[in-house]
Motif scaffolding. Structure first.
Motif, short mmCIF file in Angstrom:
data_model
loop_
_atom_site.label_atom_id
_atom_site.label_comp_id
_atom_site.label_asym_id
_atom_site.label_seq_id
_atom_site.Cartn_x
_atom_site.Cartn_y
_atom_site.Cartn_z
N LYS A 2 0.84 -1.01 -0.01
CA LYS A 2 -0.09 0.14 0.03
C LYS A 2 0.83 1.30 -0.06
CE LYS A 2 -3.76 -2.32 2.64
NZ LYS A 2 -4.62 -2.31 3.87
N SER A 14 0.40 8.34 -8.04
CA SER A 14 -0.45 7.31 -7.71
C SER A 14 -1.22 6.38 -9.15
CB SER A 14 -1.96 8.03 -7.30
OG SER A 14 -1.70 8.99 -6.17
N THR A 15 -1.26 6.87 -10.31
CA THR A 15 -1.55 6.38 -11.37
C THR A 15 -0.44 5.20 -11.73
OG1 THR A 15 -2.79 8.08 -12.20
CG2 THR A 15 -1.89 6.36 -13.78
N GLN A 18 -0.37 2.41 -9.14
CA GLN A 18 -1.49 1.64 -9.61
C GLN A 18 -1.15 0.61 -10.92
OE1 GLN A 18 -5.27 3.53 -10.23
NE2 GLN A 18 -5.88 3.35 -8.23
N LYS A 23 -1.62 -0.55 -4.33
CA LYS A 23 -2.84 0.23 -3.78
C LYS A 23 -2.54 1.51 -3.15
CE LYS A 23 -7.28 -0.27 -1.42
NZ LYS A 23 -8.22 -1.12 -0.27
N HIS A 42 -9.20 8.53 -8.68
CA HIS A 42 -8.73 7.50 -7.71
C HIS A 42 -9.98 7.36 -6.59
CE1 HIS A 42 -4.82 6.90 -9.47
NE2 HIS A 42 -4.89 8.36 -9.75
N THR A 45 -9.21 5.87 -3.18
CA THR A 45 -8.40 6.47 -2.18
C THR A 45 -8.96 7.53 -1.20
OG1 THR A 45 -6.65 6.19 -3.85
CG2 THR A 45 -6.19 7.77 -2.44
N ARG A 294 5.88 3.97 -12.14
CA ARG A 294 5.48 2.50 -12.52
C ARG A 294 6.92 1.63 -12.51
NH1 ARG A 294 4.17 1.48 -18.41
NH2 ARG A 294 6.52 2.10 -18.17
#
Length: 304
Positions: A2, A14-15, A18, A23, A42, A45, A294
């Motif tokens: 998380k 955040s993207t 994911q 999460k 989101h 969230t 990412r």
């Protein structure tokens, strides 16, 4: 795993999290428009809209990784770094919220994004010592988003924080560069004549230079140090918080659309933006490129 996202803005960190299978349980930002945009994309969230200096970390969910993009304006060459400037001093001070959050929650990892000039901040040595006092190793990475499949050259500093014996220097993938041509739609947009009355002489000169170098179709910057055109066969230059690049198509031209800026930042095509063009561009220009986040987070998970 998380994560929480400090200074979440448009939601690029955040993207990207994911995309890496993380999460994001909490996100905070001081600007209501940014929080509304993040929440629209989101919805699961937990969100807070406030100055993060005043955040109550006891109300923030437990997490494994802290993501943070403290304000960069006080460090950036583009905005100036003059001392004794109250606005810039306040901007730089946002980085201390990262220390406060880490002190309370002590997650295993953290990633802090900023401009490379962040390490030249007069208080950076003290800030880094504070992180080390909490048990974190600090590993700096200078990363160009274009090397991660983003159609934009955007060089940023990413500090990887870890509770390890040595700084965690990541082995990141080098992805194929994506040309600007892949994100520009010549069939849409508000076009105007290049020779429109009142067009600035400097703009016309940049366009003339671009034509000589690239033919009838190319990009040109409205400000910055690009004196001519930019080939559509290479990634864009850095997307900023206000309209920067114009598309030239023969005798017509237009600025990049917000949707094209979204693609240039590496956000998904269905990512929701504010309806006002200027606001959308401002959010995007301050964002983290999701594919970069990412790849960093994926590399941390593999190395952990």
């Amino acid at each position: 795993m998380k994560a929480i996202d400090l200074f979440a803005g448009a939601g690029g960190f955040s993207t990207g999290a994911q995309m890496a299978g993380i999460k994001v349980v909490w996100a905070g930002n001081h600007w209501p428009v940014a929080v509304e945009t993040h929440a629209a994309n989101h919805p699961d969230t937990q969100h807070v809209c406030q100055d993060l200096h005043q955040a109550d970390w006891t109300k923030v969910p437990a997490h494994d990784i802290l993501l943070a993009s403290p304000c960069c304006q006080g460090h950036s060459k583009a905005r100036g770094k003059s001392a004794n400037n109250p606005q810039h001093d306040a901007s730089r001070s946002t980085a201390w919220a990262v220390v406060s959050a880490l002190e309370y929650h002590r997650p295993a990892f953290g990633i802090v994004e900023n401009v490379p000039e962040f390490v030249q901040w007069s208080l950076y040595p003290a800030w880094r010592l504070a992180l080390q006092a909490l048990g974190y190793q600090v590993a700096p990475h200078i990363i160009d988003a274009a090397d991660h499949g983003v159609p934009q050259h955007r060089e940023r500093l990413y500090l990887v924080l870890s509770k390890s014996e040595r700084p965690m220097m990541l082995q990141l993938p080098q992805r194929k560069h994506v040309p600007a041509a892949d994100i520009i739609d010549f069939g849409v947009g508000n076009w105007s004549s290049v020779e429109k009355p009142g067009r600035a002489a400097a703009t016309l000169q940049r366009i003339a230079n671009g034509r000589r170098a690239h033919g009838d179709r190319f990009l040109t910057a409205y400000y910055g140090n690009e004196a001519g055109g930019r080939s559509l066969g290479r990634p864009l230059g850095t997307i900023t918080t206000r309209d920067r690049y114009a598309v030239i198509d023969g005798d017509r031209m237009r600025m990049l659309r917000a949707e094209e800026c979204r693609a240039a930042m590496g956000f998904p095509v269905d990512y929701r933006l504010p309806p006002q063009h200027r606001t959308a561009v401002h959010l995007l220009g301050n964002a983290v490129c999701p594919p970069v986040a990412r790849d960093i987070i994926s590399a941390i998970r593999e190395a952990a």
